[in-house]
Enzyme design. Structure first.
Site, short mmCIF file in Angstrom:
data_model
loop_
_atom_site.label_atom_id
_atom_site.label_comp_id
_atom_site.label_asym_id
_atom_site.label_seq_id
_atom_site.Cartn_x
_atom_site.Cartn_y
_atom_site.Cartn_z
CB CYS A 122 -0.88 -0.03 1.24
SG CYS A 122 -1.49 1.58 1.70
CD GLU A 123 0.22 5.14 -4.25
OE1 GLU A 123 1.01 4.68 -5.07
OE2 GLU A 123 -0.60 6.04 -4.54
CD GLN A 163 -7.59 -4.54 -4.50
OE1 GLN A 163 -7.38 -4.50 -3.28
NE2 GLN A 163 -8.53 -5.30 -5.04
CG HIS A 191 -5.72 -3.21 1.14
ND1 HIS A 191 -5.19 -2.21 0.39
CD2 HIS A 191 -6.45 -3.98 0.28
CE1 HIS A 191 -5.58 -2.33 -0.88
NE2 HIS A 191 -6.35 -3.40 -0.97
CB CYS A 193 -2.95 -0.08 5.75
SG CYS A 193 -3.83 -0.20 4.19
ZN LIG Z 1 -3.03 1.65 3.24
#
Ligand SMILES: [Zn+2]
Length: 231
Positions: A122-123, A163, A191, A193
């Site tokens: 995840c960026e 995504q 994810h 996060c």
């Molecule tokens: Zn994230």
């Protein structure tokens, strides 16, 4: 004057926080990964050295003792992992070489490659996105090796991602590689996060899909989806 400045600062901070919240919600960004024009002026080795130094600083700031045997190799290990593995797909030089073959079997039905293992990052939080990608196409004049479908997925996964963008990038690359608009991509991913921080939701997962060409028609899309259900 002072008060105004303070107010301005507060407003700036609020804007920043709103922006960060929007990022937390994973809003769609532009299709290309945002890279600077000088992104590849440094060699991989130079990048590894710089990242190693910065990561050392992060660990030091957190209060970790970098003379500890278990920790002292971590900055270099992380730097190498970033450049050579998990963000390897940032560099266009690492794009898989896709050779097209003539479709000599005259196979014009749907080809589905499902359950392609997907590891991305995840960026917005730099933590893993773990999932599966399913891709399909209807061959026209050309076909490509099956493993190339996996390689295209892996190339776009191995960079800081959202995504939605990853889904579109993979679909566009397939169209390019196969010289057809008739492609479908569906990604289901967890994810970290979302699971391990923030809302701490361990059961939700995120599904994104892109259908183009014939896959915009119910008949083809349903056939694709029915293949994904058969396990
Ligand atoms: Zn994230």
């Amino acid at each position: 004057m002072k008060l105004n400045e303070t107010l301005l600062n507060i407003m700036d901070n609020q804007d920043l926080e709103n922006e960060q919240e929007a990022m937390d919600d994973h809003m769609m960004s532009a299709l290309d990964t945002p890279l600077r024009s000088d992104a590849f002026d440094l060699t991989d080795q130079e990048k590894i050295s710089i990242i190693e130094g910065h990561f050392k600083e992060i660990m030091h700031t957190l209060g970790l003792d970098l003379t500890d045997d278990s920790l002292k190799g971590t900055p270099r290990r992380v730097a190498k992992m970033y450049v050579k593995e998990i963000f390897h797909g940032l560099n266009p030089e690492n794009k898989p070489d896709i050779r097209r073959f003539e479709n000599k079997y005259k196979y014009h039905r749907m080809l589905v490659e499902r359950d392609i293992t997907l590891y991305s990052s995840c960026e917005h939080h730099f933590v893993p996105i773990i999932g599966k990608a399913h891709v399909a196409y209807i061959p026209g004049e050309h076909v490509i090796g099956l493993s190339k479908l996996n390689r295209i997925v892996q190339y776009y996964a191995r960079r800081p991602q959202v995504q939605e963008r990853m889904t579109m990038q993979i679909a566009n690359e397939l169209k390019q590689a196969l010289q057809t608009e008739d492609v479908a991509v569906l990604i289901e991913a967890d994810h970290l996060c979302v699971m391990s921080r923030g809302v701490n939701d361990v059961t939700s997962s995120t599904i994104t899909a892109e259908y183009s060409g014939l896959f915009q028609e119910d008949q083809y899309r349903n056939e694709f989806l029915s293949h994904l259900r058969k396990k």
